[in-house]
Design a protein around this motif. Sequence first.
Motif, PDB file in Angstrom:
ATOM      1  N   HIS A  29       0.864  -1.187   0.000  1.00  0.00           N
ATOM      2  CA  HIS A  29       0.000   0.000   0.000  1.00  0.00           C
ATOM      3  C   HIS A  29       0.894   1.228   0.000  1.00  0.00           C
ATOM      4  O   HIS A  29       1.489   1.592   1.018  1.00  0.00           O
TER       5      HIS A  29
ATOM      6  N   HIS B 220       1.733   5.193  -2.258  1.00  0.00           N
ATOM      7  CA  HIS B 220       1.324   6.186  -3.266  1.00  0.00           C
ATOM      8  C   HIS B 220       2.629   6.670  -3.875  1.00  0.00           C
ATOM      9  O   HIS B 220       3.208   7.660  -3.433  1.00  0.00           O
TER      10      HIS B 220
ATOM     11  N   ALA C 122      -1.816   2.456  -4.266  1.00  0.00           N
ATOM     12  CA  ALA C 122      -3.154   2.426  -3.675  1.00  0.00           C
ATOM     13  C   ALA C 122      -4.048   3.552  -4.181  1.00  0.00           C
ATOM     14  O   ALA C 122      -5.012   3.925  -3.524  1.00  0.00           O
TER      15      ALA C 122
ATOM     16  N   LYS D  42      -9.368   1.176  -6.281  1.00  0.00           N
ATOM     17  CA  LYS D  42      -9.305   1.688  -4.916  1.00  0.00           C
ATOM     18  C   LYS D  42     -10.544   2.506  -4.587  1.00  0.00           C
ATOM     19  O   LYS D  42     -10.964   3.359  -5.375  1.00  0.00           O
TER      20      LYS D  42
ATOM     21  N   HIS E 298      -5.927  -0.393   5.982  1.00  0.00           N
ATOM     22  CA  HIS E 298      -5.678   0.301   7.255  1.00  0.00           C
ATOM     23  C   HIS E 298      -6.318  -0.387   8.469  1.00  0.00           C
ATOM     24  O   HIS E 298      -5.621  -0.791   9.381  1.00  0.00           O
TER      25      HIS E 298
ATOM     26  N   ASP F 146       2.066   2.887   3.163  1.00  0.00           N
ATOM     27  CA  ASP F 146       1.216   4.037   2.859  1.00  0.00           C
ATOM     28  C   ASP F 146       2.036   5.289   2.539  1.00  0.00           C
ATOM     29  O   ASP F 146       1.517   6.402   2.547  1.00  0.00           O
TER      30      ASP F 146
HETATM   31 ZN    ZN Z   1      -3.019   5.256   1.327  1.00  0.00          ZN
END
Ligand code: ZN
Length: 573
Positions: free
Chosen positions: A92, A94, A250, A310, A398, A462
């Motif tokens: 996960h 970006h 993600a 997503k 999450h 993340d």
């Molecule tokens: Zn994220």
Amino acid sequence: MVRMVLLLSTALFMLLSFLPSKKMAPAADLILFNGRIYTGNKEAPFAEAMAIQQNKIIFTGSSAAVLKMKTVATKQIDLKGKLVVPGFNDAHIHFLSGSLAMQTADLNACKTPEEAVNTVLAFANKHPEASWVTGSGWQYTAFPGGKPTRQLLDAVIKDRPVYIRAYDGHSAWVNSKALELAGITRETAFTGFGSIVKDADGEPTGMLSESAMQLVSKFLPPVTREEKLKAIEEGMRYAASLGITSVQNANGSIEELELYDELLRKGKLTLRYAAAFSTGTKTNDADINTFTALKNKYAGNILLRADAVKFMLDGVIESHTAVMMEPYSDAGVNGKTANGEFAWPLPLYRKLTAAFDKAGFRMYTHAIGDRSVHEALNAYERAQQQNKSTGSRHRIEHIEQCKPADVTRFQQFHVLPSMQPIHADPATVAVWVQAVGEQRLPFSFGWQSMLQQKATLVFGSDWPACIDLNPLHGLHIAVNRQTPDGYPAGGWIPQQRISLQEALDAYTYGGAYSSFEEKIKGKLLPGYLADFAVLSQNIFETDPARIAATKVLLTVMNGRVVYEAAGGNLNTK
Ligand SMILES: [Zn+2]
């Protein structure tokens, strides 16, 4: 007698080695020996050595056996006892935003308002040419009440607009110049998801949450395609230095996917990239068809794929935008909401999840509050029943709060918990804890609860919505529930700790399983892709409190060295 046996065995060996045999060792391009290879195979988790041919592992076993596979052209690495792990799979991330953020002010390490302001100012001074001062990484815990103000920035930067994203990407901190450019005043009303934070007198404070961030971010100077490609290449170099060989993005657009396609065509991809298409309330059948064509285009491609979508079902705990079953503990303080709000009308979310499930996509749903997690599970369950689909490996992202009754449903409906241990770094959770309250704490970041209910745990970072991309920092938190300097003593909610092997598997095998690639990635066994990292210390044997201090010495992706630490002393020949 001993001499006789030796002579005989030598003769026998020589005879055998000249005989053509099906068992003759194949030639290796690269061999690693005299080390500890974590294979991921439950029956034999460790081997001494490994041989690579082109982009695949052809053998794992003893050093003696591997050394027999060497030819004059074989590169060899004497590991000198070092540990080799499968390449990390950050499930996960970006990646484009993270790579772009590397080009702006980094506030992740700032612990006070003064440090944050000084970091912004230093960046502004270093970049007098930038029309906007941009950055990211501020922590809620660095500001009183979790809220930075425009006045702090105005005191040092008046003439240029400033836009700084919070470390989780769910809030922004701006100065008065930025508010002025965006035309935001005390009169401005915002009715979308999120808010323009205002003080007791009704004046905007300089903090914006969720969709209200776009009121200002839409004025940021556009980034060119060339700048994006350059940033990604730098991001990939950084990821390689941390042992990351696969990422699963993600969020994303078709335009973003095309950047990676260009890097693929130019032979510049140094990690395996799985794209996910962002969805919104306007996503329709035509979009599903376009995404499906791209999914098919990259099907079977081991470097680039596009088979996921997503959904953002809620926001984050800190700003009360995550949706909870029971009210937030600090509800009502400074006008904060009671239970949070969904980012989607639920009937539409259910309808779209069913449509994407039918079209054969893997789905990721961002759901942080326990009520959102519950609704995401409901939607997946319903979609699978409706389409008679099983084993779709949909994920929930999450899951910072989850009711025990819902934990059991992950395995039941083959849904994967995709979690980020770095989000539970105790240095960053103070504002979060106030909002969740003591009673709910035992169910927070419940990795152990998930494993006990036989869910397949998938780990990621993340990044850049976290304090650190480094998987070893993530592993450290997963095992210790403590910061790298040991805070708090005894660990934060220590019952949710997991073992190093479980955490490492979640960061390697788990990600591969999530993208249906567990037969080619996430383990170091014959037939698997040659993706691995050599670590500076054996984390299975060192004091768990020292895991975060581990460095990556060498990273290999697809049989190719993509990172080698200076002074790593591995003598790659
Ligand atoms: Zn994220």
